[in-house]
Design an enzyme around this catalytic site. Structure first.
Site, short mmCIF file in Angstrom:
data_model
loop_
_atom_site.label_atom_id
_atom_site.label_comp_id
_atom_site.label_asym_id
_atom_site.label_seq_id
_atom_site.Cartn_x
_atom_site.Cartn_y
_atom_site.Cartn_z
N THR A 47 -0.28 8.38 -27.21
CA THR A 47 0.03 9.80 -27.40
C THR A 47 -0.30 10.27 -28.80
OG1 THR A 47 1.76 9.63 -25.71
CG2 THR A 47 1.90 11.49 -27.22
N PHE A 48 -0.01 9.45 -29.79
CA PHE A 48 -0.26 9.81 -31.19
C PHE A 48 -1.75 10.01 -31.45
CE2 PHE A 48 -0.34 9.02 -35.82
CZ PHE A 48 0.68 9.87 -36.22
N ALA A 71 3.49 9.46 -22.06
CA ALA A 71 4.89 9.07 -21.92
C ALA A 71 5.30 8.32 -23.18
CB ALA A 71 5.09 8.19 -20.69
N THR A 77 13.92 1.43 -32.08
CA THR A 77 13.87 2.18 -33.34
C THR A 77 13.65 3.65 -33.02
OG1 THR A 77 11.47 1.99 -33.58
CG2 THR A 77 12.81 0.16 -34.45
N HIS A 79 10.88 5.18 -33.59
CA HIS A 79 9.43 5.36 -33.54
C HIS A 79 9.03 6.41 -32.50
CE1 HIS A 79 5.22 4.27 -33.97
NE2 HIS A 79 5.14 4.15 -32.65
N ARG A 119 9.95 11.47 -13.72
CA ARG A 119 9.40 12.75 -14.20
C ARG A 119 7.88 12.86 -14.07
NH1 ARG A 119 13.22 12.67 -19.60
NH2 ARG A 119 15.17 12.79 -18.44
#
Length: 154
Positions: A47-48, A71, A77, A79, A119
């Site tokens: 995604t990044f 997703a 963490t 992140h 979802r």
């Protein structure tokens, strides 16, 4: 007058592939159902990594809007929060920079794997529908000249 066709690009993350591949299938199927042409599907590692691919698609004259599919699953963490917030921010920036819709079909942050699975269809189809509606409505807005009363664009 016949309405101009809508041409979409889709950027899909490969990370969490079991989820994103199903999202892509649902998005493609829904676009076909709505008689919208998907011109390009580009897969990115995660995604990044979406913003560069989004930018490249927005530069193309044959793309009216970009749908993002991904997703971001909650880990141990924070992140997932960083990835989701930074990506969403850049998506908004690119949409306004290029004056074309970029819709957010990214599940998360904070979603568990099970929640993400639940979802898949909702996020994929809503992202396609939002892209279509935004293209249609911004086209109507572009056609407006001088107005003397309130105009509602639906």
């Amino acid at each position: 007058m016949q309405e101009k066709s809508i041409r979409l690009g889709i950027v899909v993350a490969e990370f969490n592939y079991d989820i994103t591949q199903l999202m892509l299938q649902k998005a493609l199927s829904h676009a076909r159902f709505l008689n919208v042409e998907v011109k390009v599907v580009i897969k990115v590692p995660g995604t990044f990594d979406m913003p560069l691919a989004i930018k490249k698609l927005l530069e193309k004259d044959f793309i009216d809007a970009v749908v993002t599919l991904g997703a971001v699953i909650k880990g141990e963490t924070k992140h997932d929060e960083l990835v989701a917030s930074q990506t969403a921010r850049k998506i908004v920036d690119l949409s306004t920079e290029f004056n074309k819709p970029v819709t957010l079909g990214i599940i998360g942050h904070g979603a568990t794997h099970e929640q993400a699975v639940e979802r898949i269809e909702e996020y994929a189809t809503r992202a396609v529908e939002a892209a279509i509606k935004l293209v249609q409505r911004t086209r109507k807005l572009d056609e407006l000249k001088e107005i003397k009363e309130t105009v509602i664009i639906e």
